[in-house]
Design an enzyme around this catalytic site. Structure first.
Site, mmCIF file in Angstrom:
data_model
loop_
_atom_site.group_PDB
_atom_site.id
_atom_site.type_symbol
_atom_site.label_atom_id
_atom_site.label_comp_id
_atom_site.label_asym_id
_atom_site.label_seq_id
_atom_site.Cartn_x
_atom_site.Cartn_y
_atom_site.Cartn_z
ATOM 1 N N TYR A 146 112.234 -10.266 -88.129
ATOM 2 C CA TYR A 146 111.672 -10.327 -86.775
ATOM 3 C C TYR A 146 110.148 -10.432 -86.815
ATOM 4 C CZ TYR A 146 110.865 -9.050 -81.871
ATOM 5 O OH TYR A 146 110.468 -9.044 -80.557
ATOM 6 N N LYS A 150 108.277 -13.932 -85.867
ATOM 7 C CA LYS A 150 107.383 -14.046 -84.712
ATOM 8 C C LYS A 150 105.968 -14.459 -85.132
ATOM 9 C CE LYS A 150 109.893 -12.775 -81.059
ATOM 10 N NZ LYS A 150 110.040 -13.598 -79.847
ATOM 11 N N SER A 190 116.419 3.346 -73.894
ATOM 12 C CA SER A 190 117.855 3.239 -73.574
ATOM 13 C C SER A 190 118.661 4.286 -74.343
ATOM 14 C CB SER A 190 118.364 1.825 -73.862
ATOM 15 O OG SER A 190 118.002 1.401 -75.160
ATOM 16 N N GLN A 210 105.550 10.286 -83.607
ATOM 17 C CA GLN A 210 105.133 8.882 -83.544
ATOM 18 C C GLN A 210 105.016 8.458 -82.072
ATOM 19 O OE1 GLN A 210 108.068 10.043 -84.525
ATOM 20 N NE2 GLN A 210 109.681 8.496 -84.613
ATOM 21 N N ARG A 212 104.505 5.558 -78.777
ATOM 22 C CA ARG A 212 104.731 4.229 -78.218
ATOM 23 C C ARG A 212 104.062 4.181 -76.841
ATOM 24 N NH1 ARG A 212 106.051 3.880 -82.687
ATOM 25 N NH2 ARG A 212 107.907 2.938 -83.639
ATOM 26 N N PRO A 274 106.806 1.806 -87.280
ATOM 27 C CA PRO A 274 105.380 2.065 -87.028
ATOM 28 C C PRO A 274 105.157 3.469 -86.465
ATOM 29 C CG PRO A 274 106.070 -0.047 -86.089
ATOM 30 C CD PRO A 274 107.311 0.667 -86.493
ATOM 31 N N ARG A 277 101.754 2.824 -81.622
ATOM 32 C CA ARG A 277 101.739 1.560 -80.897
ATOM 33 C C ARG A 277 100.953 1.773 -79.612
ATOM 34 N NH1 ARG A 277 102.763 -1.540 -84.187
ATOM 35 N NH2 ARG A 277 104.565 -2.886 -84.426
#
Length: 321
Positions: A146, A150, A190, A210, A212, A274, A277
């Site tokens: 992925y 990309k 989700s 972590q 996001r 990661p 983010r």
């Protein structure tokens, strides 16, 4: 006559279906192309009787011959569960799909939008991530199909722009959530919501520290359209919500909003996941005056209502989890 003809690849997916809604509502003649690997017909069912909407089942790794004025290339599974299912096909979708859509845009002299991703930054050592940052990506890991797919697609877009003067837009999408997310996509929002609604343990990976940055889908689609309508700006441009949350904070918000008695449990951190983010959205603000408006708790409330509806109607994708 409709204002313009627009092709949306991946148009019955989470983001694509919301984009189709906006384009159809403003009067565009919309062709939605999707192979339904992760897209769902239920996401576009309400559009099928519209005179300015057409669905075609198509895989972008094969050429598509249509006549349009604009192309939004959103086709590609975007969650680790789905893109790691068939990693070779994931890379083909990003690379061959880009080649096919760029070739179509070149023939038609059409403006073309690429839905790229914050994953091009990999596990970043620069925080927040500006567009000038080249990234820190493992080229041979389990996420590479992925990430590198990309990145290669971005290369192709800019080479078509330089070599063939193609009118391109490249958006780097950060974590997005909202109604029509795939119930089994393995993404954190989700996952947490479905687990909470079903009274299952909330699964946190690592220590849950972590971070996001979560952008509500309506805000994201607004940015897509503003970017596409802005002349003379190719990008890449980050699109996301710069408000940063730990996974523990997200889990606590979901538990609070659902009233669930689910317990939080910890599992080992997946490979190449990661740790941080957060988008730098200075360019999006400067170039087309965009910034997200929907705050996390408001967006989570709407998303919880959607998944609760799926549970109540007995949707097999959510009931069988």
């Amino acid at each position: 006559m409709f204002e313009r003809r627009v092709l949306v690849t991946g148009g019955s997916g989470f983001l694509g279906s919301h984009l189709c809604d906006r384009l159809v509502a403003r009067g565009d003649d919309v062709i939605c192309a999707d192979n339904l690997f992760t897209g769902r017909k239920r996401n576009i069912a309400h559009l099928l009787d519209k005179p300015n909407f057409e669905f075609t089942r198509h895989d972008v790794t094969f050429p598509l011959y249509v006549e349009v004025d604009q192309i939004y290339n959103l086709a590609c599974p975007a969650s680790p569960v789905h893109y790691q299912h068939d990693p070779v096909q994931t890379t083909k979708t990003s690379v061959h799909g880009a080649i096919n859509m760029l070739g179509l845009a070149k023939r038609l002299k059409a403006r073309i939008f690429q839905a790229s991703t914050s994953e091009v930054y990999g596990d970043p050592d620069v925080h927040p991530q500006p567009e000038e940052y080249w990234g820190r990506v493992n080229p041979i890991g389990i996420r590479s199909c992925y990430d590198e797919g990309k990145r290669c697609a971005e290369t192709l877009f800019f080479d078509y722009h330089r070599q063939h003067k193609l009118d391109i837009r490249v958006a780097r999408i950060f974590n997005t959530y909202g109604p029509r997310m795939h119930p089994n996509d393995g993404r954190v929002v989700s996952n947490f919501i479905v687990q909470a609604l079903k009274g299952q343990d909330i699964t946190l990976y690592g220590d849950g520290q972590q971070t996001r940055s979560f952008c509500y889908v309506d805000d994201l689609i607004e940015a897509f359209i503003r970017f596409m309508e802005k002349d003379g700006v190719t990008g890449p441009i980050n699109i996301g919500n710069p408000n940063e949350f730990t996974m523990l904070e997200l889990a606590d918000a979901v538990l609070d909003l659902t009233g669930s008695k689910s317990k939080k449990i910890h599992r080992p951190l997946p490979s190449d996941d990661p740790k941080q983010r957060q988008p730098d959205i200075t360019k999006a603000q400067a170039e087309f005056g965009w910034e997200p408006k929907v705050q996390l708790r408001e967006g989570l409330t709407r998303t919880i209502a959607y998944f609760d509806g799926l549970l109540k109607e007995g949707d097999p994708l959510i009931v069988g989890r």
